[in-house]
Write an enzyme that holds these catalytic residues in place. Structure first.
Site, mmCIF file in Angstrom:
data_model
loop_
_atom_site.group_PDB
_atom_site.id
_atom_site.type_symbol
_atom_site.label_atom_id
_atom_site.label_comp_id
_atom_site.label_asym_id
_atom_site.label_seq_id
_atom_site.Cartn_x
_atom_site.Cartn_y
_atom_site.Cartn_z
ATOM 1 N N GLY A 156 0.774 -1.235 0.000
ATOM 2 C CA GLY A 156 0.000 0.000 0.000
ATOM 3 C C GLY A 156 0.798 1.273 0.000
ATOM 4 O O GLY A 156 0.229 2.362 0.095
ATOM 5 N N THR A 157 2.128 1.195 -0.106
ATOM 6 C CA THR A 157 2.944 2.409 -0.070
ATOM 7 C C THR A 157 3.122 3.050 -1.442
ATOM 8 O O THR A 157 3.772 4.088 -1.546
ATOM 9 C CB THR A 157 4.328 2.095 0.523
ATOM 10 O OG1 THR A 157 4.895 0.964 -0.153
ATOM 11 C CG2 THR A 157 4.214 1.770 2.004
ATOM 12 N N GLU A 163 -12.687 1.233 29.889
ATOM 13 C CA GLU A 163 -12.138 2.237 28.975
ATOM 14 C C GLU A 163 -11.684 3.471 29.744
ATOM 15 O O GLU A 163 -10.674 4.097 29.378
ATOM 16 C CB GLU A 163 -13.176 2.616 27.921
ATOM 17 C CG GLU A 163 -13.630 1.456 27.049
ATOM 18 C CD GLU A 163 -12.494 0.770 26.326
ATOM 19 O OE1 GLU A 163 -11.480 1.434 26.015
ATOM 20 O OE2 GLU A 163 -12.593 -0.452 26.071
ATOM 21 N N HIS A 180 -8.172 2.834 31.041
ATOM 22 C CA HIS A 180 -7.138 3.104 30.030
ATOM 23 C C HIS A 180 -6.850 4.593 29.937
ATOM 24 O O HIS A 180 -5.683 5.027 29.908
ATOM 25 C CB HIS A 180 -7.607 2.598 28.652
ATOM 26 C CG HIS A 180 -7.560 1.105 28.493
ATOM 27 N ND1 HIS A 180 -6.441 0.363 28.743
ATOM 28 C CD2 HIS A 180 -8.522 0.220 28.090
ATOM 29 C CE1 HIS A 180 -6.693 -0.927 28.511
ATOM 30 N NE2 HIS A 180 -7.958 -1.029 28.118
#
Length: 616
Positions: free
Chosen positions: A206-207, A426, A429
């Site tokens: 994908g580059t 969450e 985190h």
């Protein structure tokens, strides 16, 4: 004769042949249903039942009876009808009552009769000839196994130029010399310079390797042959080598030109590693490619460009000077490159003037060009789904999450208790990430599931990093374990929601000990050598070059690093328990918090600026 006329001719022959076969079958059926021997003809003559007999072609007899019926019969060719009838006892008086007519043999009739029998054979031959011509005209694979499958694109009307390639300025500069050589070869030849015969484009998927090769062709304005490495090899022995020869012959006829071989590792893997031994079909194809590439002269003006994301498994003979002289590496773009790529892909799309592509570029570290193209496309789809006339910042930001994690799963039914556990998980985190100076800033916290995750906490560094310090990695470990620490502290129990976090933490801690030399007890050594089979192209095992005692030390050190990170996460959660409750409660109300809303509830502690991570 064009193909339409040929088809009409074949269909006409088919109709005529069918008509002839029907006629002969009808005639043969009539003869089979009314058989009449010459002896029966004599009996009917004696009985006065026959009015007329017509002798045709000296052996065929058509008998007309008294009641008008017509019957077929045959006589011997070397005698007359009268003589044969008399041998069966027919008298002269009886013959006088019958009108016997002998017609002269017709040359055209004989020819027509023979043609009717030969017409099916002629038709089958014509049909086979037509099929063969069609196969040759369409370059059918059944008739052209050894022909190259390369697709040629004319360089007169280029569709891709260097302006369409962004985020790879150094690579474009390397390949601009190739363009200049194709346009002005004498400039290099007069100085004794030799342009690289082959250019190998190396980079992750994908580059933009294929795009850059097309841009070289578009800039130079020369023919461009494109083929994949897998298109050389077939099930038939020798086909790959034949196709290589045909490809290079075509390239020489259209010189100057560019030959682009995509995914060359399909045929360019190191020889001697195949399961079929040294005479494998793939290796024969590679041998032929090596010979053809080494046979070019300095004035041939044919340049080979190949692309691969596995240069480590290519045969050394393919990479030596004189074949692929130059290696151009295309890495994932940095923040400036991502912004330039986004500007290329938003051309022709109605983008809202308030949309900030620089912010999107900062929020997509590690994205390749194909990922960014997909991001812009997903944002356009979201805008159309919402009946908007332009792509806004909200669609671009949501597209990032869709590309990485998948679409939101708001329709999934979960209990209030599970939703509360996810909210605290969450929030744990986010609290740890915001409290530790070396951690990346929190970009978004949500309890809306995406993919396999029940909730997501996004961290967005404001600058790309090549190196990662030990303090940064330890902060990442603590941040990943913040969700598990919050569950244990709030609910006095743990769930399976941290399974992916634990997997990532274990992998990173083991890499710190065995690969990165970040353990004081184990020292700056690498433990274990990775084994790789070139034919399989994947790391399939690890060779242990250390003792069982060292293995136990490694396990203890990995456990110690993870446990210390978990202790840090728990201590941080306890310190900011009030903020944890506020954020979890807010998530239960609104489901998602962006950076501004999150930092209103929990401003970054002293020593950590908002959105500006500090490297140790």
């Amino acid at each position: 004769m064009n193909s339409r006329s040929q088809s009409f001719f074949v269909y006409f022959l088919l109709l005529v042949a069918i008509g002839a076969m029907l006629y002969m079958g009808f005639r043969d059926n009539n003869a089979a249903t009314e058989p009449l021997t010459i002896s029966k003809v004599a009996q009917q003559v004696q009985g006065g039942d026959i009015a007329r007999i017509i002798v045709q072609n000296n052996d065929s007899i058509r008998v007309v009876t008294s009641d008008g019926a017509e019957l077929e019969s045959r006589k011997e060719a070397d005698t007359t009808l009268v003589e044969q009838l008399r041998t069966f006892g027919v008298t002269t008086e009886q013959l006088a009552k019958v009108d016997i007519e002998v017609s002269a043999p017709s040359v055209w009739g004989g020819l027509l009769s023979g043609a009717l029998y030969l017409l099916p054979i002629i038709f089958m031959g014509g049909l086979l000839w037509f099929i063969f011509r069609q196969a040759q005209g369409s370059n059918n694979a059944a008739m052209s196994f050894g022909k190259s499958r390369a697709r040629m694109f004319s360089g007169e009307h280029p569709t891709v130029t260097f302006a369409d390639v962004a985020g790879a300025e150094e690579s474009k500069q390397e390949l601009s010399e190739v363009v200049e050589f194709l346009k002005e070869p004498q400039k290099f030849i007069q100085l004794g310079a030799r342009i690289p015969k082959g250019v190998l484009l190396v980079g992750p998927p994908g580059t933009g390797k294929t795009l850059l090769a097309k841009a070289v062709s578009g800039e130079a304005g020369v023919p461009f042959f494109s083929i994949s490495g897998s298109e050389f090899v077939e099930m038939f022995v020798g086909v790959g080598a034949s196709r290589v020869r045909d490809l290079f012959d075509q390239a020489k006829r259209h010189s100057p030109c560019i030959v682009f071989v995509d995914e060359i590792d399909a045929v360019g893997r190191q020889r001697g590693a195949g399961l079929g031994g040294s005479h494998d079909e793939r290796e024969q194809t590679l041998n032929q490619m090596l010979v053809e590439m080494d046979g070019f002269d300095t004035d041939t003006n044919v340049i080979i460009i190949a692309a691969t994301n596995r240069p480590d498994i290519l045969d050394p003979a393919l990479l030596r000077p004189g074949r692929f002289d130059r290696r151009v590496t295309l890495d994932r773009p940095d923040v400036k490159g991502r912004e330039a790529i986004l500007k290329v892909h938003v051309k022709g799309k109605p983008l809202d003037p308030q949309a900030d592509l620089a912010a999107i570029a900062r929020g997509t570290p590690g994205f390749a060009g194909a990922d960014l193209e997909n991001l812009v496309n997903e944002s356009a789809i979201l805008a159309a789904r919402r009946n908007k006339k332009s792509i806004t910042q909200s669609e671009l930001e949501e597209a990032i999450e869709r590309v990485v994690m998948g679409p939101e799963r708001k329709s999934r039914l979960i209990s209030d208790e599970e939703k509360r556990i996810i909210a605290y998980h969450e929030a744990g985190h986010a609290i740890v990430a915001n409290a530790i100076a070396e951690a990346d800033p929190v970009q978004k916290v949500t309890i809306v599931g995406r993919g396999q995750a029940g909730g997501v906490t996004w961290f967005r560094p404001d600058e790309d990093r090549i190196l990662m310090s030990r303090k940064k990695m330890l902060a990442t470990l603590a941040m990943a374990l913040g969700g598990r620490a919050a569950e244990e502290l709030i609910f006095d129990d743990i769930t399976s929601g941290a399974s992916n976090d634990i997997e990532q933490v274990t992998r990173m801690a083991r890499a710190m000990v065995t690969r990165l030399g970040m353990s004081a007890e184990m020292g700056t050594l690498v433990y274990g050598q990775k084994e790789e089979l070139i034919f399989l192209g994947r790391e399939i095992s690890e060779q242990r070059d250390y003792s069982e005692a060292v293995a136990e030390q490694i396990d203890r050190e990995v456990r110690k690093i993870v446990e210390d990170a978990y202790k840090t996460a728990k201590a941080t959660i306890k310190k900011y328990r009030k903020q944890l409750d506020m954020i979890a409660q807010k998530l239960l109300e609104v489901e998602s918090l962006n950076r501004e809303d999150f930092e209103k509830l929990f401003p970054p502690p002293q020593g950590k600026k908002s959105g500006t991570p500090q490297l140790a």
